[in-house]
Scaffold this active site. Structure first.
Site, PDB file in Angstrom:
ATOM      1  N   HIS A 233      43.245  25.707  36.116  1.00 54.87           N
ATOM      2  CA  HIS A 233      42.765  25.736  34.723  1.00 54.87           C
ATOM      3  C   HIS A 233      43.157  24.446  34.008  1.00 54.87           C
ATOM      4  O   HIS A 233      42.361  23.846  33.293  1.00 54.87           O
ATOM      5  CB  HIS A 233      43.422  26.881  33.932  1.00 54.87           C
ATOM      6  CG  HIS A 233      43.100  28.260  34.400  1.00 54.87           C
ATOM      7  ND1 HIS A 233      44.069  29.182  34.700  1.00 54.87           N
ATOM      8  CD2 HIS A 233      41.915  28.889  34.592  1.00 54.87           C
ATOM      9  CE1 HIS A 233      43.501  30.315  35.056  1.00 54.87           C
ATOM     10  NE2 HIS A 233      42.197  30.172  35.001  1.00 54.87           N
TER      11      HIS A 233
ATOM     12  N   SER B 227      44.433  32.966  39.115  1.00 53.23           N
ATOM     13  CA  SER B 227      45.536  33.677  38.471  1.00 53.23           C
ATOM     14  C   SER B 227      45.999  34.839  39.344  1.00 53.23           C
ATOM     15  O   SER B 227      47.196  35.122  39.431  1.00 53.23           O
ATOM     16  CB  SER B 227      45.086  34.223  37.115  1.00 53.23           C
ATOM     17  OG  SER B 227      44.712  33.180  36.262  1.00 53.23           O
TER      18      SER B 227
ATOM     19  N   LYS C 126      38.170  42.865  32.561  1.00 54.25           N
ATOM     20  CA  LYS C 126      39.404  43.168  33.293  1.00 54.25           C
ATOM     21  C   LYS C 126      40.596  43.474  32.374  1.00 54.25           C
ATOM     22  O   LYS C 126      41.743  43.235  32.721  1.00 54.25           O
ATOM     23  CB  LYS C 126      39.800  41.972  34.189  1.00 54.25           C
ATOM     24  CG  LYS C 126      38.711  41.481  35.071  1.00 54.25           C
ATOM     25  CD  LYS C 126      39.143  40.282  35.874  1.00 54.25           C
ATOM     26  CE  LYS C 126      38.803  38.983  35.209  1.00 54.25           C
ATOM     27  NZ  LYS C 126      39.142  37.787  35.943  1.00 54.25           N
TER      28      LYS C 126
ATOM     29  N   ARG D  78      34.712  27.085  40.717  1.00 52.24           N
ATOM     30  CA  ARG D  78      35.387  26.864  41.983  1.00 52.24           C
ATOM     31  C   ARG D  78      34.429  26.901  43.165  1.00 52.24           C
ATOM     32  O   ARG D  78      34.469  26.069  44.031  1.00 52.24           O
ATOM     33  CB  ARG D  78      36.483  27.917  42.204  1.00 52.24           C
ATOM     34  CG  ARG D  78      37.729  27.633  41.439  1.00 52.24           C
ATOM     35  CD  ARG D  78      38.563  28.851  41.303  1.00 52.24           C
ATOM     36  NE  ARG D  78      37.898  29.817  40.459  1.00 52.24           N
ATOM     37  CZ  ARG D  78      38.456  30.917  40.009  1.00 52.24           C
ATOM     38  NH1 ARG D  78      39.668  31.222  40.370  1.00 52.24           N
ATOM     39  NH2 ARG D  78      37.788  31.718  39.209  1.00 52.24           N
TER      40      ARG D  78
HETATM   41  P1  ADP Z   1      37.899  34.671  33.881  1.00 50.56           P
HETATM   42  O1  ADP Z   1      38.390  35.960  33.364  1.00 50.56           O
HETATM   43  O2  ADP Z   1      36.661  34.124  33.251  1.00 50.56           O
HETATM   44  O3  ADP Z   1      37.821  34.628  35.386  1.00 50.56           O
HETATM   45  P2  ADP Z   1      40.065  32.832  34.116  1.00 50.56           P
HETATM   46  O4  ADP Z   1      41.202  32.732  33.188  1.00 50.56           O
HETATM   47  O5  ADP Z   1      40.341  33.310  35.495  1.00 50.56           O
HETATM   48  O6  ADP Z   1      38.998  33.680  33.377  1.00 50.56           O
HETATM   49  O7  ADP Z   1      39.351  31.431  34.228  1.00 50.56           O
HETATM   50  C1  ADP Z   1      38.871  30.726  33.125  1.00 50.56           C
HETATM   51  C2  ADP Z   1      37.957  29.624  33.604  1.00 50.56           C
HETATM   52  O8  ADP Z   1      38.636  28.746  34.475  1.00 50.56           O
HETATM   53  C3  ADP Z   1      36.762  30.136  34.392  1.00 50.56           C
HETATM   54  O9  ADP Z   1      35.654  29.315  34.063  1.00 50.56           O
HETATM   55  C4  ADP Z   1      37.158  29.922  35.821  1.00 50.56           C
HETATM   56  O10 ADP Z   1      36.039  29.763  36.666  1.00 50.56           O
HETATM   57  C5  ADP Z   1      37.941  28.625  35.706  1.00 50.56           C
HETATM   58  N1  ADP Z   1      38.935  28.464  36.764  1.00 50.56           N
HETATM   59  C6  ADP Z   1      39.819  29.368  37.200  1.00 50.56           C
HETATM   60  N2  ADP Z   1      40.570  28.875  38.198  1.00 50.56           N
HETATM   61  C7  ADP Z   1      40.127  27.596  38.403  1.00 50.56           C
HETATM   62  C8  ADP Z   1      40.492  26.566  39.320  1.00 50.56           C
HETATM   63  N3  ADP Z   1      41.441  26.742  40.248  1.00 50.56           N
HETATM   64  N4  ADP Z   1      39.838  25.390  39.238  1.00 50.56           N
HETATM   65  C9  ADP Z   1      38.864  25.220  38.310  1.00 50.56           C
HETATM   66  N5  ADP Z   1      38.459  26.156  37.441  1.00 50.56           N
HETATM   67  C10 ADP Z   1      39.089  27.335  37.477  1.00 50.56           C
END
Ligand code: ADP
Length: 165
Positions: A17, A133, A41, A95
């Protein structure tokens, strides 16, 4: 002023992130990292919205190139928030193909709700594309080393919090 919003659950924030946020901060005048408190979620969130925001604040304080980054928490519709803040774009990290369909659907929905901003996708780096996460939570809950996945300044906070559950 060109403002970007980077929304997500961030349960918890990872280096993946943060890389997207840092690259977005290079391009825009201001970036708002938005912790979506009621974002899908919901029941499976381990960290409260305030805890998630605090971990993000601590992380960005420890990193370079983040002076124009702010953190906020929101419980409503992302499109409403973006309109209220006069955002130019919502920036999301991608990703793999598996992220795509869901993100595309959300982008089109937001476009219908409010057409004043663009949704932009930034490709994850090869190094971080496996990071999520849930992976951090799984490794942390089992007592593993999460230092390769999250900033050093928050690694212990996350481990202590996961141990409490
Ligand atoms: P969500 O509930 O939308 O999955 P996240 O907090 O997991 O929310 O992710 C927020 C954003 O960051 C999303 O657009 C997700 O695709 C992106 N993201 C999550 N992990 C990565 C990563 N390792 N590299 C790049 N982008 C990521």
């Amino acid at each position: 002023m060109k403002i970007a919003v980077c929304p997500g659950s961030f349960d918890p924030i990872t280096l993946g992130h943060l890389e997207i946020i840092q690259r977005t901060a290079n391009i825009f005048d201001k970036v708002i990292v938005l912790v979506m408190a009621n974002y899908r979620k919901k029941s499976s969130h381990v960290f409260t919205a305030d805890e998630r925001a605090e971990l993000i604040r601590k992380s960005i304080k420890s990193m370079d190139g983040m002076d124009n980054v702010e953190v906020d928490v929101y419980t409503g519709l992302l499109a409403d928030y973006a309109e209220k803040k006069n955002a130019t774009a919502i920036v999301k990290g991608l990703r793999a193909v598996s992220d795509f369909e869901d993100e595309f659907q959300q982008a089109l929905t937001n476009q219908k709700l409010y057409s004043g901003f663009e949704t932009m996708f930034m490709a994850a780096s090869a190094e971080n594309m496996f990071l999520s996460s849930s992976l951090v939570r799984q490794v942390g809950e089992l007592g593993g080393d999460i230092s390769a996945f999250v900033p050093d300044v928050i690694a212990n906070d996350i481990l202590e919090r996961l141990r409490k559950d």
